[in-house]
Design a protein around this motif. Structure first.
Motif, PDB file in Angstrom:
ATOM      1  N   CYS A 280      45.358 -96.569 -61.395  1.00  0.00           N
ATOM      2  CA  CYS A 280      46.260 -95.479 -61.755  1.00  0.00           C
ATOM      3  C   CYS A 280      47.607 -95.730 -61.069  1.00  0.00           C
ATOM      4  O   CYS A 280      47.701 -96.498 -60.120  1.00  0.00           O
ATOM      5  CB  CYS A 280      45.686 -94.133 -61.309  1.00  0.00           C
ATOM      6  SG  CYS A 280      44.117 -93.711 -62.082  1.00  0.00           S
ATOM      7  N   GLU A 301      40.419 -95.027 -58.577  1.00  0.00           N
ATOM      8  CA  GLU A 301      39.778 -93.746 -58.858  1.00  0.00           C
ATOM      9  C   GLU A 301      40.719 -92.899 -59.710  1.00  0.00           C
ATOM     10  O   GLU A 301      41.921 -92.832 -59.440  1.00  0.00           O
ATOM     11  CB  GLU A 301      39.452 -93.014 -57.558  1.00  0.00           C
ATOM     12  CG  GLU A 301      38.453 -93.741 -56.683  1.00  0.00           C
ATOM     13  CD  GLU A 301      38.098 -92.934 -55.443  1.00  0.00           C
ATOM     14  OE1 GLU A 301      37.871 -91.719 -55.581  1.00  0.00           O
ATOM     15  OE2 GLU A 301      38.071 -93.523 -54.348  1.00  0.00           O
ATOM     16  N   VAL A 303      42.926 -90.169 -61.005  1.00  0.00           N
ATOM     17  CA  VAL A 303      43.622 -89.052 -60.381  1.00  0.00           C
ATOM     18  C   VAL A 303      43.528 -87.823 -61.285  1.00  0.00           C
ATOM     19  O   VAL A 303      43.731 -87.901 -62.497  1.00  0.00           O
ATOM     20  CB  VAL A 303      45.096 -89.412 -60.110  1.00  0.00           C
ATOM     21  CG1 VAL A 303      45.849 -88.213 -59.549  1.00  0.00           C
ATOM     22  CG2 VAL A 303      45.190 -90.601 -59.162  1.00  0.00           C
ATOM     23  N   THR A 319      41.372 -86.877 -56.742  1.00  0.00           N
ATOM     24  CA  THR A 319      40.713 -87.666 -57.779  1.00  0.00           C
ATOM     25  C   THR A 319      39.472 -86.955 -58.302  1.00  0.00           C
ATOM     26  O   THR A 319      38.957 -86.011 -57.677  1.00  0.00           O
ATOM     27  CB  THR A 319      40.307 -89.058 -57.247  1.00  0.00           C
ATOM     28  OG1 THR A 319      39.172 -88.908 -56.359  1.00  0.00           O
ATOM     29  CG2 THR A 319      41.458 -89.716 -56.497  1.00  0.00           C
TER      30      THR A 319
END
Length: 350
Positions: A280, A301, A303, A319
């Motif tokens: 991300c 991960e 968000v 997250t």
């Protein structure tokens, strides 16, 4: 950077979806619930008093406001007014906290831990405008106006925010429309189609500009209902040949030491979940011409939420897996990561 597990402050009796901190009183406001399903999980807004005991921060329940069959999925705070997104509606709440005079509140008859009430008062979750007392602090919560804010076939308000002087609030949901309402009457003053599909987030700037991000992969800047520009985050960042990204969150922030300065921050996530997820990204934009200043990866991960500290110095990311990270706003450098609940990260930035 290794993860640090933060100590547990409070365990709510329902799933948490929204969190706010009132800077004037220091109250932590947590909301959520099980919705209309008859699962036995209640819906409510809990007002928590933060205290430092033996050097450690703890939270105690000051007041529990019952929201009946409606789970609060998003919150915005302006002074003593809360805007709560509940299904397809926005409910305004007003709360007032002050030190009680005279004797301390008497304990409720129940042996269960929870809020203390005035003798003879109806239970807080059953009475609009109920008063609750705890540790010398008195809290009163009342329902104000409510209005339907989303009109799709499966309506849901996904986001709400106030303008800088709290005279207006804007809502967005699954039908792709932005609607702007007067506060506290909730009289509608503006309505326009901003996205094809769901609106993921929106932010109101002090100059009246509105930024919206949606499931249609677009981020747009509006002046009332007129499109000013579209955002293009990859003009000054990484490029991908096959991975579509969409904007997940947007927030305005002040520029430290520049009273008139303004930055916009956005988060971009992969549009589709992949077995090996790409990173991300976090992007900072010039708040006047909306050109990208810098973009940095913020991990693999996904968000789910973004917030900016009042001073504009720090950014907070949460997250979908429950971790929280803090970044320096100027450089987008990460400074903190933990495995806390990340329904909202505003509490970490105060």
């Amino acid at each position: 950077m290794g993860r640090r597990r933060a100590p547990e402050l409070y365990r709510a009796p329902f799933p948490l979806y929204a969190l706010q901190v009132d800077p004037s009183t220091g109250l932590l406001i947590a909301a959520g619930g099980g919705g209309a399903a008859k699962t036995g999980i209640k819906n409510g807004v809990h007002f928590l008093q933060l205290e430092r005991i033996n050097g450690r921060l703890s939270a105690s329940l000051l007041h529990s406001h019952d929201t009946e069959t409606r789970a609060t999925m998003n919150l915005a705070l302006a002074g003593d007014i809360l805007a709560a997104g509940q299904d397809a509606h926005c409910q305004l709440l007003r709360f007032q906290a002050h030190q009680q005079q005279g004797n301390k509140a008497e304990k409720a008859g129940s042996k269960e831990q929870g809020p203390r009430q005035r003798k003879g008062a109806a239970p807080a979750e059953k009475k609009c405008g109920a008063e609750t007392q705890h540790e010398g602090l008195e809290l009163r919560v009342e329902n104000l106006q409510a209005v339907q804010t989303d009109f799709s076939s499966d309506p849901l308000q996904k986001v709400v925010c106030f303008n800088h002087d709290t005279t207006l609030l804007a809502t967005g949901g699954t039908d792709g429309y932005v609607r702007v309402w007067k506060v506290p009457s909730l009289e509608k003053v503006l309505e326009f189609k901003a996205h094809e599909g769901e609106i993921e987030d929106l932010a109101l700037g002090p100059d009246g500009k509105l930024v919206t991000v949606g499931r249609d992969l677009k981020a747009s800047v509006w002046q009332k209902d007129q499109l000013v520009t579209q955002l293009h985050w990859q003009e000054n960042g990484p490029t991908f040949s096959s991975t579509p990204y969409r904007y997940q969150a947007c927030r305005f922030g002040q520029v430290p030491d520049q009273p008139a300065g303004l930055r916009l921050f956005t988060v971009q996530i992969p549009h589709k979940r992949l077995r090996q997820p790409p990173p991300c990204y976090l992007t900072a934009w010039d708040g006047s011409n909306f050109l990208p200043l810098r973009t940095k990866s913020c991990g693999h991960e996904v968000v789910s939420c973004l917030d900016v500290s009042e001073s504009g110095t720090f950014l907070g990311l949460g997250t979908v897996t429950g971790s929280v990270a803090i970044y320096i706003a100027f450089s987008l450098q990460g400074v903190f990561l933990c495995g806390s609940c990340s329904c909202c990260v505003s509490g970490l930035l105060l």
